[in-house]
Design a protein around this motif. Structure first.
Motif, PDB file in Angstrom:
ATOM      1  N   SER A 646      28.306  23.631   9.050  1.00 43.35           N
ATOM      2  CA  SER A 646      27.579  24.863   9.355  1.00 43.35           C
ATOM      3  C   SER A 646      26.396  25.091   8.425  1.00 43.35           C
ATOM      4  N   ASP A 647      26.253  24.268   7.396  1.00 46.30           N
ATOM      5  CA  ASP A 647      25.175  24.427   6.424  1.00 46.30           C
ATOM      6  C   ASP A 647      23.945  23.675   6.920  1.00 46.30           C
ATOM      7  N   ALA A 648      22.851  24.404   7.123  1.00 46.68           N
ATOM      8  CA  ALA A 648      21.630  23.786   7.644  1.00 46.68           C
ATOM      9  C   ALA A 648      20.886  22.975   6.599  1.00 46.68           C
ATOM     10  N   VAL A 649      21.073  23.291   5.323  1.00 42.61           N
ATOM     11  CA  VAL A 649      20.222  22.702   4.279  1.00 42.61           C
ATOM     12  C   VAL A 649      20.415  21.192   4.132  1.00 42.61           C
ATOM     13  N   PRO A 650      21.648  20.654   4.119  1.00 44.34           N
ATOM     14  CA  PRO A 650      21.763  19.189   4.055  1.00 44.34           C
ATOM     15  C   PRO A 650      21.081  18.480   5.220  1.00 44.34           C
ATOM     16  N   LEU A 651      21.114  19.099   6.406  1.00 43.79           N
ATOM     17  CA  LEU A 651      20.425  18.505   7.555  1.00 43.79           C
ATOM     18  C   LEU A 651      18.918  18.487   7.332  1.00 43.79           C
ATOM     19  N   GLY A 652      18.381  19.572   6.767  1.00 43.27           N
ATOM     20  CA  GLY A 652      16.953  19.600   6.484  1.00 43.27           C
ATOM     21  C   GLY A 652      16.558  18.537   5.477  1.00 43.27           C
ATOM     22  N   SER A 653      17.328  18.418   4.397  1.00 42.04           N
ATOM     23  CA  SER A 653      17.020  17.389   3.396  1.00 42.04           C
ATOM     24  C   SER A 653      17.143  15.993   3.996  1.00 42.04           C
ATOM     25  N   ARG A 654      18.184  15.788   4.811  1.00 43.43           N
ATOM     26  CA  ARG A 654      18.364  14.473   5.426  1.00 43.43           C
ATOM     27  C   ARG A 654      17.227  14.154   6.392  1.00 43.43           C
ATOM     28  N   GLY A 655      16.738  15.167   7.096  1.00 51.78           N
ATOM     29  CA  GLY A 655      15.612  14.956   7.990  1.00 51.78           C
ATOM     30  C   GLY A 655      14.383  14.469   7.239  1.00 51.78           C
TER      31      GLY A 655
END
Length: 799
Positions: A646-655
């Motif tokens: 549910s945490d958006a931040v790891p997805l942003g960093s991974r992107g």
């Protein structure tokens, strides 16, 4: 058609009419106020501000009610507020609501307040997430703090305000996201949230001027001003400063009532505007008049009431209702009142209901169990009729302080066992309210929620009253949590300690509360001073001490005090080596300083202590990304996402990692998923715009940047990325204009200098391009792309 019957009076209207009929004394004060409405504003004798001052119990609130009624008789549009409205937005909301009830709505102000509530509510849920790099420069923080303080935007407290920390404003994308909220669609909304006083006040003044044309007078009343002056004093004084917020209508009369003189720093040069009205106890003539009106005429009884009350109106009124027998030399005013009540159950109930600071019908049932020996039918309604009960029918009624204090003292000294048991019951009742208010709220932001916070502070109050020494560590621990989550609300917590110390007769607790209250008041939203005081308390455990140090370290980090922040984290680890938050916090600061290996060592320890804590894993992935260890970053961010989908931040960093690795389609998928989880994730919107540009979707890229600008206005990075879109599509002049705006916002933005150089080169403006590349390399000697470009450009031009 039969004539309509007259409208029935409500119970409250009947009670108010009886109260007004029973009001006696204060003829000089009433005459002074009435006479002011017979003088035109141009008359030098006319006063625009009245300040009623005097000790508790002298009848300031009663006089204000009479003055408000008198103002209404002169056709005035009136509104009042007390300590329950302790911020500028709260006061404006109270005035607007009361004006609307009288047929004069402030529609423009109402709309702006509704917008403020909305964006503030949305912002409150965003403060916890911040993954946007090393914090701002000390200069940016200083500028933001100075600007907000000068603008009067801090401290902002009360039911409508979130207490926006100026350090958060300056913290870049994460800070602006937190401040400007989830759906702020215009620059005006962003400024409204960051600077509510500046934005709301001119609209209020304009609306005030408009309605003032429709009525003879406008009269505003602010009671218990000794409590709200720290938040309102400068603002009110500034209202009367020409050109500050607009022109006030000349038919406005403002009345303040408090215990102390007005602060000369704010009001000293406005003396000709203000009528100072010191209020003392009743004269003997006034007290006798009240007693006569109540049927108390026997001279021995009258003399005894005069002696016991000291002329304090609230006690004269109370004793007039229950004068008792004369001649008991050692009786106190409260004991006389209780002795005069013939029903022992009511006598006990009246005492018991003094225990909560404020009460409603449910709390009365807790204070006086209706299945016990002191059950009283209709008790709550009876209490509301007592002369010393303030704010009846409000749902949060209270005893007047002059009567409540001796009632508490009588119970505390008369039966310590019953005193503790009653406070324990009330603490349990408030704990149930607190727990119910916590449902569905992130534990990391409970202190930001008013219903939860109010109940939690009442739990602390009653536990401190019952057992001051035992409950003090819990109270201090609560303060540390509050400072970590919402420092702007700490004043209410410190006031709770003061109240409990006074009511429990505990000098140590009372003095500590006062010291903490002074630290909070003097230093605004920054908790550093108050946390320093807490750290001197022997009652803190090592875990508590580490938590206080971590909270202070984050405050110092946001203020750009990196060395002090590192020191606090180090001290926290020395005190409690198993504090995962201290290790994680120090890692973030070390990373911002480029000390990556040390940061990783701290994250190793944080994960060892709390292996299931996704935040530490996420920070490790972000650290690897900034180190350029992209494959490792990818693996760790995969793990962080699996731990908390549910945490958006790891997805942003991974992107961003996938984009740098040359996988734009995968990067776009990550950014899409991150923004779906968090639609207001401005950092990810800007990065997705870059990916869309690479994939040939300039329309989508510009849409992302438009949205990011709405969320976080005035970001140099957003303008720089917009320039990249235009440069990629051959619109070089527009690209240069964007880079110009970016560099106006941040002259030291090396990347924007390099990118502008590329656009200038495409336009054939070679000398300017070369100068930009020189500046980029001056700012960042390791900027390899700019160095290569500069070398190629020099070879091409022979320079």
């Amino acid at each position: 058609m039969p004539p309509s019957s007259p409208r029935r009076l409500s119970l409250q209207q009947i009670v108010e009419s009886r109260r007004r009929a029973a009001f006696v004394g204060r003829k000089a004060e009433l005459g002074l106020f009435r006479a002011n409405f017979t003088l035109p504003p141009e008359d030098p004798r006319h006063r625009f501000v009245f300040h009623v001052r005097g000790n508790a119990g002298v009848g300031k609130t009663s006089l204000l009610r009479e003055w408000r009624q008198a103002a209404g008789e002169f056709g005035a549009l009136t509104a009042s507020a007390d300590e329950s409205a302790d911020s500028v937005p709260d006061v404006l909301a109270a005035i607007a609501e009361q004006f609307a009830e009288q047929g004069h709505p402030l529609k423009a102000l109402d709309r702006l307040l509704a917008t403020y509530r909305r964006v503030l509510h949305e912002a409150a849920g965003r403060l916890a997430a911040d993954n946007e790099g090393a914090g701002p420069s000390a200069g940016a923080l200083a500028a933001a703090q100075a600007g907000l303080i000068a603008a009067g935007a801090i401290p902002v407290v009360g039911a409508l305000a979130g207490g926006i920390d100026p350090a958060v404003v300056a913290r870049g994308a994460g800070g602006l996201r937190a401040v400007f909220g989830g759906r702020a669609r215009q620059l005006e909304e962003a400024r409204l949230l960051a600077e509510p006083v500046q934005v709301l006040t001119p609209v209020f003044v304009a609306e005030l001027d408009r309605v003032a044309d429709a009525v003879p007078w406008v009269a505003l009343f602010l009671d218990t001003y000794e409590r709200t002056a720290p938040q309102l004093d400068r603002w009110l004084a500034d209202l009367f400063t020409p050109g500050r917020y607009g022109e006030l209508p000349a038919n406005l009369v403002l009345t303040l009532a408090g215990q102390r003189r007005l602060d000369p720093a704010h009001w000293g040069d406005r003396g000709r505007l203000v009528a100072d009205v010191p209020l003392g106890p009743f004269t003997e003539e006034e007290a006798r008049q009240l007693l006569h009106e109540r049927g108390v005429v026997a001279e021995p009884v009258v003399r005894e009431v005069l002696r016991l009350s000291g002329g304090l109106p609230v006690l004269v009124s109370t004793l007039a209702a229950n004068p008792g027998a004369a001649g008991e030399a050692n009786a106190t005013a409260v004991e006389r009142f209780l002795a005069g009540e013939s029903d022992p159950a009511r006598r006990a109930a009246a005492l018991a209901c003094a225990l909560p600071r404020r009460f409603d019908e449910d709390l009365v049932a807790v204070a006086v169990p209706q299945d016990g020996p002191h059950a009283v039918p209709g008790l709550y309604d009876w209490l509301l009729e007592l002369p010393f009960v303030a704010e009846p029918y409000s749902g949060r009624s209270r005893y007047h302080a002059v009567v409540r204090a001796p009632m508490l003292r009588l119970q505390r000294t008369g039966s310590p066992r019953r005193w503790k048991a009653a406070h324990d019951r009330l603490a349990e009742a408030f704990a149930a309210r607190r727990d119910a208010a916590a449902e569905g709220i992130d534990p990391e932001r409970l202190w930001a929620e008013q219903p939860w916070r109010r109940a939690a502070l009442d739990v602390l109050y009653h536990r401190l009253c019952a057992r001051p020494r035992i409950a003090l560590p819990e109270a201090l621990r609560a303060g540390i949590e509050l400072f970590a989550q919402r420092p702007s609300r700490a004043r209410h917590w410190a006031r709770t300690l003061v109240d409990a110390g006074e009511d429990a007769g505990n000098a140590v607790l009372r003095e500590w509360g006062r010291d903490l209250l002074a630290a909070v008041t003097d230093h605004g939203p920054r908790p550093t001073a108050a946390l320093g005081l807490l750290l001197t308390r022997a009652e803190l455990t090592d875990t508590d001490r580490a938590a206080a140090l971590v909270a202070r370290a984050w405050d110092r980090f946001r203020a750009g005090e990196l060395d002090a922040a590192l020191s606090d984290h180090g001290r926290a680890i020395a005190v409690d080596p198993r504090s995962e938050r201290a290790h994680q916090g120090r890692a973030v600061i070390l990373r911002s300083l480029g000390r990556y290996e040390e940061a990783l060592a701290d994250l190793d320890r944080a994960e060892e202590i709390a292996p299931a804590w996704a935040w530490a894993v996420r920070e490790r992935g972000e650290t690897y990304r900034r180190m350029g260890r992209l494959e490792e970053a990818l693996s760790v961010l995969d793990r962080a996402h699996a731990m908390d989908p549910s945490d958006a931040v790891p997805l942003g960093s991974r992107g961003l990692v996938r984009h740098v690795l040359g996988r734009p389609e995968d990067a776009l998928d990550d950014f899409d998923r991150a923004i779906a989880l968090w639609p207001e994730y401005a950092w990810a919107l800007v990065r997705r715009a870059r990916v869309r540009t690479v994939l040939g979707d300039p329309v989508g890229a510009l849409a992302d940047l438009d949205r990011a600008e709405e969320l976080n206005p005035g970001r140099a990075g957003t303008e720089g990325e917009r320039g990249e879109v235009y440069r990629a599509t051959g619109r070089y002049e527009e690209a240069v204009a964007c880079y110009d705006r970016a560099l106006a916002l941040d002259p030291d933005y090396a990347w924007a200098h390099g990118s502008r150089a590329a656009a200038l080169e495409a336009l054939g403006r070679i000398p300017e391009a070369r100068a930009d590349l020189d500046r980029a390399l001056e700012l960042d000697p390791g900027y390899a792309w700019a160095r290569e470009r500069r070398g190629r450009l020099g070879a091409r031009t022979g320079s």
